[in-house]
Scaffold this motif. Structure first.
Motif, PDB file in Angstrom:
ATOM      1  N   LEU A 126       0.833  -1.205   0.000  1.00  0.00           N
ATOM      2  CA  LEU A 126       0.000   0.000   0.000  1.00  0.00           C
ATOM      3  C   LEU A 126       0.867   1.254   0.000  1.00  0.00           C
ATOM      4  CD1 LEU A 126      -2.780  -1.061   2.539  1.00  0.00           C
ATOM      5  CD2 LEU A 126      -3.032  -0.768   0.066  1.00  0.00           C
ATOM      6  N   GLN A 127       1.948   1.238   0.770  1.00  0.00           N
ATOM      7  CA  GLN A 127       2.856   2.379   0.786  1.00  0.00           C
ATOM      8  C   GLN A 127       3.474   2.588  -0.598  1.00  0.00           C
ATOM      9  OE1 GLN A 127       5.397   1.066   3.972  1.00  0.00           O
ATOM     10  NE2 GLN A 127       4.317   2.306   5.499  1.00  0.00           N
ATOM     11  N   GLY A 128       3.827   1.488  -1.258  1.00  0.00           N
ATOM     12  CA  GLY A 128       4.370   1.583  -2.611  1.00  0.00           C
ATOM     13  C   GLY A 128       3.352   2.144  -3.589  1.00  0.00           C
ATOM     14  N   ALA A 129       2.105   1.686  -3.489  1.00  0.00           N
ATOM     15  CA  ALA A 129       1.051   2.177  -4.378  1.00  0.00           C
ATOM     16  C   ALA A 129       0.768   3.656  -4.127  1.00  0.00           C
ATOM     17  CB  ALA A 129      -0.227   1.350  -4.185  1.00  0.00           C
ATOM     18  N   TYR A 130       0.851   4.073  -2.878  1.00  0.00           N
ATOM     19  CA  TYR A 130       0.655   5.484  -2.547  1.00  0.00           C
ATOM     20  C   TYR A 130       1.797   6.315  -3.137  1.00  0.00           C
ATOM     21  CZ  TYR A 130       0.188   9.717   0.295  1.00  0.00           C
ATOM     22  OH  TYR A 130       0.071  11.017   0.703  1.00  0.00           O
ATOM     23  N   ALA A 131       3.025   5.816  -2.996  1.00  0.00           N
ATOM     24  CA  ALA A 131       4.191   6.526  -3.546  1.00  0.00           C
ATOM     25  C   ALA A 131       4.128   6.602  -5.066  1.00  0.00           C
ATOM     26  CB  ALA A 131       5.477   5.840  -3.103  1.00  0.00           C
ATOM     27  N   GLU A 132       3.556   5.587  -5.706  1.00  0.00           N
ATOM     28  CA  GLU A 132       3.422   5.570  -7.166  1.00  0.00           C
ATOM     29  C   GLU A 132       2.272   6.450  -7.646  1.00  0.00           C
ATOM     30  OE1 GLU A 132       2.767   1.431  -7.853  1.00  0.00           O
ATOM     31  OE2 GLU A 132       4.843   0.888  -7.477  1.00  0.00           O
ATOM     32  N   GLY A 133       1.435   6.921  -6.734  1.00  0.00           N
ATOM     33  CA  GLY A 133       0.297   7.738  -7.110  1.00  0.00           C
ATOM     34  C   GLY A 133      -0.943   6.936  -7.444  1.00  0.00           C
ATOM     35  N   ARG A 134      -0.952   5.651  -7.125  1.00  0.00           N
ATOM     36  CA  ARG A 134      -2.121   4.807  -7.407  1.00  0.00           C
ATOM     37  C   ARG A 134      -3.230   4.998  -6.373  1.00  0.00           C
ATOM     38  NH1 ARG A 134      -0.570   1.318 -11.356  1.00  0.00           N
ATOM     39  NH2 ARG A 134       1.642   0.897 -11.514  1.00  0.00           N
ATOM     40  N   LEU A 135      -2.862   5.507  -5.205  1.00  0.00           N
ATOM     41  CA  LEU A 135      -3.831   5.758  -4.140  1.00  0.00           C
ATOM     42  C   LEU A 135      -3.681   7.193  -3.665  1.00  0.00           C
ATOM     43  CD1 LEU A 135      -3.247   2.594  -1.901  1.00  0.00           C
ATOM     44  CD2 LEU A 135      -5.089   2.940  -3.543  1.00  0.00           C
ATOM     45  N   ASP A 136      -4.819   7.841  -3.371  1.00  0.00           N
ATOM     46  CA  ASP A 136      -4.717   9.162  -2.761  1.00  0.00           C
ATOM     47  C   ASP A 136      -4.591   8.970  -1.245  1.00  0.00           C
ATOM     48  OD1 ASP A 136      -7.287   8.774  -1.681  1.00  0.00           O
ATOM     49  OD2 ASP A 136      -8.249   9.902  -3.284  1.00  0.00           O
ATOM     50  N   GLU A 137      -4.384  10.051  -0.529  1.00  0.00           N
ATOM     51  CA  GLU A 137      -4.101   9.946   0.899  1.00  0.00           C
ATOM     52  C   GLU A 137      -5.256   9.331   1.683  1.00  0.00           C
ATOM     53  OE1 GLU A 137      -2.535  12.708   4.603  1.00  0.00           O
ATOM     54  OE2 GLU A 137      -2.796  13.606   2.632  1.00  0.00           O
ATOM     55  N   ASP A 138      -6.477   9.738   1.379  1.00  0.00           N
ATOM     56  CA  ASP A 138      -7.628   9.207   2.115  1.00  0.00           C
ATOM     57  C   ASP A 138      -7.794   7.707   1.885  1.00  0.00           C
ATOM     58  OD1 ASP A 138      -8.245  11.705   3.140  1.00  0.00           O
ATOM     59  OD2 ASP A 138      -9.622  12.196   1.499  1.00  0.00           O
ATOM     60  N   GLU A 139      -7.656   7.291   0.615  1.00  0.00           N
ATOM     61  CA  GLU A 139      -7.803   5.865   0.317  1.00  0.00           C
ATOM     62  C   GLU A 139      -6.664   5.060   0.940  1.00  0.00           C
ATOM     63  OE1 GLU A 139      -8.949   2.932  -3.364  1.00  0.00           O
ATOM     64  OE2 GLU A 139      -8.139   4.910  -3.839  1.00  0.00           O
ATOM     65  N   ASP A 190      -5.025   5.810   3.729  1.00  0.00           N
ATOM     66  CA  ASP A 190      -5.319   5.700   5.165  1.00  0.00           C
ATOM     67  C   ASP A 190      -6.397   4.653   5.434  1.00  0.00           C
ATOM     68  OD1 ASP A 190      -3.453   7.674   5.716  1.00  0.00           O
ATOM     69  OD2 ASP A 190      -4.947   9.288   5.817  1.00  0.00           O
ATOM     70  N   MET A 191      -7.450   4.667   4.605  1.00  0.00           N
ATOM     71  CA  MET A 191      -8.543   3.717   4.791  1.00  0.00           C
ATOM     72  C   MET A 191      -8.050   2.280   4.599  1.00  0.00           C
ATOM     73  SD  MET A 191     -12.041   3.175   2.619  1.00  0.00           S
ATOM     74  CE  MET A 191     -11.102   2.606   1.223  1.00  0.00           C
ATOM     75  N   ARG A 192      -7.249   2.047   3.554  1.00  0.00           N
ATOM     76  CA  ARG A 192      -6.780   0.695   3.277  1.00  0.00           C
ATOM     77  C   ARG A 192      -5.791   0.200   4.333  1.00  0.00           C
ATOM     78  NH1 ARG A 192      -6.532  -0.886  -2.967  1.00  0.00           N
ATOM     79  NH2 ARG A 192      -8.304   0.291  -3.737  1.00  0.00           N
ATOM     80  N   VAL A 193      -4.955   1.092   4.848  1.00  0.00           N
ATOM     81  CA  VAL A 193      -4.042   0.689   5.927  1.00  0.00           C
ATOM     82  C   VAL A 193      -4.862   0.280   7.140  1.00  0.00           C
ATOM     83  CG1 VAL A 193      -2.316   1.522   7.568  1.00  0.00           C
ATOM     84  CG2 VAL A 193      -2.046   2.000   5.134  1.00  0.00           C
ATOM     85  N   GLN A 194      -5.896   1.040   7.449  1.00  0.00           N
ATOM     86  CA  GLN A 194      -6.774   0.695   8.578  1.00  0.00           C
ATOM     87  C   GLN A 194      -7.431  -0.667   8.345  1.00  0.00           C
ATOM     88  OE1 GLN A 194      -7.134   2.097  11.493  1.00  0.00           O
ATOM     89  NE2 GLN A 194      -8.679   0.664  12.162  1.00  0.00           N
ATOM     90  N   LEU A 195      -7.896  -0.908   7.120  1.00  0.00           N
ATOM     91  CA  LEU A 195      -8.504  -2.210   6.807  1.00  0.00           C
ATOM     92  C   LEU A 195      -7.487  -3.339   6.936  1.00  0.00           C
ATOM     93  CD1 LEU A 195     -10.721  -1.269   3.723  1.00  0.00           C
ATOM     94  CD2 LEU A 195     -11.516  -1.943   6.004  1.00  0.00           C
ATOM     95  N   ALA A 196      -6.266  -3.096   6.495  1.00  0.00           N
ATOM     96  CA  ALA A 196      -5.230  -4.124   6.603  1.00  0.00           C
ATOM     97  C   ALA A 196      -4.909  -4.424   8.062  1.00  0.00           C
ATOM     98  CB  ALA A 196      -3.967  -3.684   5.858  1.00  0.00           C
ATOM     99  N   MET A 197      -4.848  -3.386   8.867  1.00  0.00           N
ATOM    100  CA  MET A 197      -4.518  -3.573  10.285  1.00  0.00           C
ATOM    101  C   MET A 197      -5.621  -4.303  11.045  1.00  0.00           C
ATOM    102  SD  MET A 197      -1.496  -2.489  10.662  1.00  0.00           S
ATOM    103  CE  MET A 197      -1.385  -2.544  12.432  1.00  0.00           C
TER     104      MET A 197
END
Length: 175
Positions: free
Chosen positions: A24-37, A39-46
């Protein structure tokens, strides 16, 4: 006790959550995810309880790149040095140094070619910005030196670095 559970129904551990969060961090760095998405996906993963829950978090993302997909495997020490040089030599030579490295050493190593193309694209973007703003964009070159140093360190460690907000005029695939 019933041992007929499907693999996806098994509970996940923290060790299984960590690679998903890294992806998810990689996808965020690549621009595939915006900040809100992100954060939401990290919460879901956790908070995922089963492997199916965890898999759903990254199911729509491009698979993480592997050495087999990227070509010749892990970059050699020489490849890492040349890739770092492509970023570092851009400071005094703008796009000329990285372009020469891409043309000369990029034929031998896909890693060097990718990193040199990234450095060329970054420097051309900065040059166009400076021209369009009648020289005012030249102030951005101070930031460019820092980013070039960061990219060189990434290249030395064998990681891929992508500059943010640039025109990607050159691709890493050979012509």
């Amino acid at each position: 006790m019933d041992s007929s559970y499907a693999a996806g129904d098994l509970r996940v551990s923290d060790a299984e959550r960590e690679p998903v969060i890294q992806r998810l961090q990689g996808a965020y760095a690549e621009g595939r995810l915006d900040e809100d998405e992100f954060d939401m996906r990290v919460q879901l993963a956790m908070t995922a309880k089963t492997r199916n829950d965890l898999g759903a978090v990254t199911r729509d993302l491009v698979p993480a790149p592997t050495a087999a997909v990227q070509g010749s495997g892990a970059p050699t020490g020489e490849d890492r040095m040349l890739a770092a040089a492509a970023h570092a030599v851009a400071v005094p030579t703008l796009f000329v140094g990285p372009l020469l490295l891409m043309l000369l050493s990029g034929k031998r190593s896909e890693y060097v070619r990718r990193q040199a193309a990234e450095a060329v694209n970054f420097q051309v973007t900065l040059l166009l910005l400076t021209i369009v703003t009648f020289g005012v964009g030249g102030i951005v070159y101070a930031v460019a030196w820092v980013l070039s140093a960061v990219a060189a360190v990434f290249a030395l460690t064998g990681q891929t670095f992508r500059y943010p907000w640039i025109l990607r005029l050159l691709t890493s695939s050979p012509s």
